[in-house]
Design a protein around this motif. Structure first.
Motif, PDB file in Angstrom:
ATOM      1  N   ASN A 144      -4.528  -6.055   1.569  1.00  0.00           N
ATOM      2  CA  ASN A 144      -5.262  -7.340   0.861  1.00  0.00           C
ATOM      3  C   ASN A 144      -4.040  -8.039   0.339  1.00  0.00           C
ATOM      4  OD1 ASN A 144      -7.312  -9.209   0.188  1.00  0.00           O
ATOM      5  ND2 ASN A 144      -8.230  -7.526  -1.346  1.00  0.00           N
ATOM      6  N   HIS A 145      -4.341  -9.454   0.792  1.00  0.00           N
ATOM      7  CA  HIS A 145      -3.345 -10.545   0.385  1.00  0.00           C
ATOM      8  C   HIS A 145      -3.817 -11.256  -0.779  1.00  0.00           C
ATOM      9  CE1 HIS A 145      -1.707 -14.796   1.352  1.00  0.00           C
ATOM     10  NE2 HIS A 145      -0.634 -14.060   0.598  1.00  0.00           N
ATOM     11  N   LEU A 155      -2.955   0.118   0.699  1.00  0.00           N
ATOM     12  CA  LEU A 155      -3.288   1.555   0.492  1.00  0.00           C
ATOM     13  C   LEU A 155      -2.484   2.377   1.382  1.00  0.00           C
ATOM     14  CD1 LEU A 155      -4.801   3.486  -1.255  1.00  0.00           C
ATOM     15  CD2 LEU A 155      -6.954   3.203   0.268  1.00  0.00           C
ATOM     16  N   ALA A 156      -1.337   2.678   0.974  1.00  0.00           N
ATOM     17  CA  ALA A 156      -0.562   3.381   1.780  1.00  0.00           C
ATOM     18  C   ALA A 156      -0.685   4.929   2.048  1.00  0.00           C
ATOM     19  CB  ALA A 156       0.975   3.208   1.338  1.00  0.00           C
ATOM     20  N   PHE A 157      -0.949   5.376   0.919  1.00  0.00           N
ATOM     21  CA  PHE A 157      -1.469   6.850   0.634  1.00  0.00           C
ATOM     22  C   PHE A 157      -2.611   7.141  -0.286  1.00  0.00           C
ATOM     23  CE2 PHE A 157       3.265   6.232   0.758  1.00  0.00           C
ATOM     24  CZ  PHE A 157       3.714   6.971   1.723  1.00  0.00           C
ATOM     25  N   ASP A 171       2.552  -2.491  -3.730  1.00  0.00           N
ATOM     26  CA  ASP A 171       2.190  -3.895  -3.962  1.00  0.00           C
ATOM     27  C   ASP A 171       3.462  -4.856  -3.910  1.00  0.00           C
ATOM     28  OD1 ASP A 171       1.850  -6.356  -5.149  1.00  0.00           O
ATOM     29  OD2 ASP A 171       0.162  -5.562  -6.419  1.00  0.00           O
ATOM     30  N   PRO A 172       4.053  -5.092  -2.777  1.00  0.00           N
ATOM     31  CA  PRO A 172       5.157  -5.999  -2.932  1.00  0.00           C
ATOM     32  C   PRO A 172       4.731  -7.411  -3.158  1.00  0.00           C
ATOM     33  CG  PRO A 172       4.517  -5.555  -0.591  1.00  0.00           C
ATOM     34  CD  PRO A 172       3.502  -4.835  -1.417  1.00  0.00           C
ATOM     35  N   SER A 173       5.793  -8.126  -3.534  1.00  0.00           N
ATOM     36  CA  SER A 173       5.436  -9.681  -3.865  1.00  0.00           C
ATOM     37  C   SER A 173       6.792 -10.440  -3.884  1.00  0.00           C
ATOM     38  CB  SER A 173       4.663  -9.667  -5.266  1.00  0.00           C
ATOM     39  OG  SER A 173       5.608  -9.502  -6.190  1.00  0.00           O
ATOM     40  N   ILE A 174       6.585 -11.784  -3.759  1.00  0.00           N
ATOM     41  CA  ILE A 174       7.755 -12.676  -3.957  1.00  0.00           C
ATOM     42  C   ILE A 174       7.154 -13.978  -4.576  1.00  0.00           C
ATOM     43  CG2 ILE A 174       7.198 -13.930  -1.787  1.00  0.00           C
ATOM     44  CD1 ILE A 174      10.148 -14.665  -1.514  1.00  0.00           C
TER      45      ILE A 174
END
Length: 233
Positions: A114-115, A178-180, A186-189
């Protein structure tokens, strides 16, 4: 700021309970997270933990905070190799706190990938022990009983403290993936604006100027500038 945010979370939780109930069975509404990147920040290293709650369809609020640590991960690496001991190496104390409001492009029930866009407010307080090269401005000044180390004629290393208070806001964009099982990445810039108020104490001679200029993060006074931030939770 912390008390106001906790109060806000409590009020929103009560008022949005009916909205959340429709999606409760399909997604998690509460997240506890850690932010490892601030620990590698050489200027304001910190250990941050936080809490995020879905407050309505596509909306969430999170709060995170923690102590400023003595050294960053890079600083601990160099001190482990024997470069600098005690106050001879950059060391810190203080704290950080952040409050973030998120808008997702999809409802929480579709949050496998989700973005989102968000607005973050932050506050940082840091008292740092500093070492910096200075040039002697007055040859009649007596440095014999001062805590300095001369590196050459008219140039010495001074050991002092700088107090920095930072307040700002950042507009961010990122993804929740949801990786695992039960684990979300949650990466962001983001691009933001910062107001910093800084002053020094324990300087040997306040009339002496930095040798070859000072690093921007060691400049005293009140300043406003833009920042580019990267996040990972």
């Amino acid at each position: 700021m912390l008390l106001l945010t906790i109060s806000l979370l409590f009020v929103i939780n009560k008022t949005s309970k009916a909205q959340i109930s429709a999606i409760r069975s399909k997604s998690k509404n509460n997240y506890f997270f850690i932010s490892p990147l601030p620990f590698s920040d050489f200027i304001n290293p910190a250990l941050l933990i936080g809490y995020e709650r879905i407050i309505a369809d596509k909306y969430a609020i999170s709060i995170e905070g923690g102590p400023i640590v003595k050294h960053s991960s890079i600083g601990y690496f160099f001190t482990g190799l024997g470069f600098g001991t005690g106050d001879a190496w950059w060391s810190n104390k203080g704290g950080k706190i952040r409050v973030e409001f998120k808008l997702f492009t999809k409802p929480p029930s579709k949050r496998l990938f989700n973005h989102y866009y968000s607005l973050e407010f932050f506050m940082t307080k840091n008292i740092s022990n500093v070492t910096q090269l200075y040039t002697v401005s007055d040859t009649t000044y007596d440095y014999s009983d001062k805590d300095v180390r001369f590196e050459g004629e008219g140039v010495y290393i001074d050991f002092y403290r700088i107090h920095r208070n930072r307040y700002g806001a950042t507009v961010k964009t990122g993804f929740q993936v949801l990786a695992f099982h039960k684990i979300t990445i949650d990466p962001s810039i983001g691009l933001g604006i910062v107001y910093q108020s800084a002053y020094e104490d324990r300087r040997t001679n306040y009339n002496d100027m930095p040798f070859n200029g000072s690093w921007p993060f060691l400049e005293i006074g009140n300043r406003i500038w833009q920042t580019l931030t990267f996040g990972f939770k």
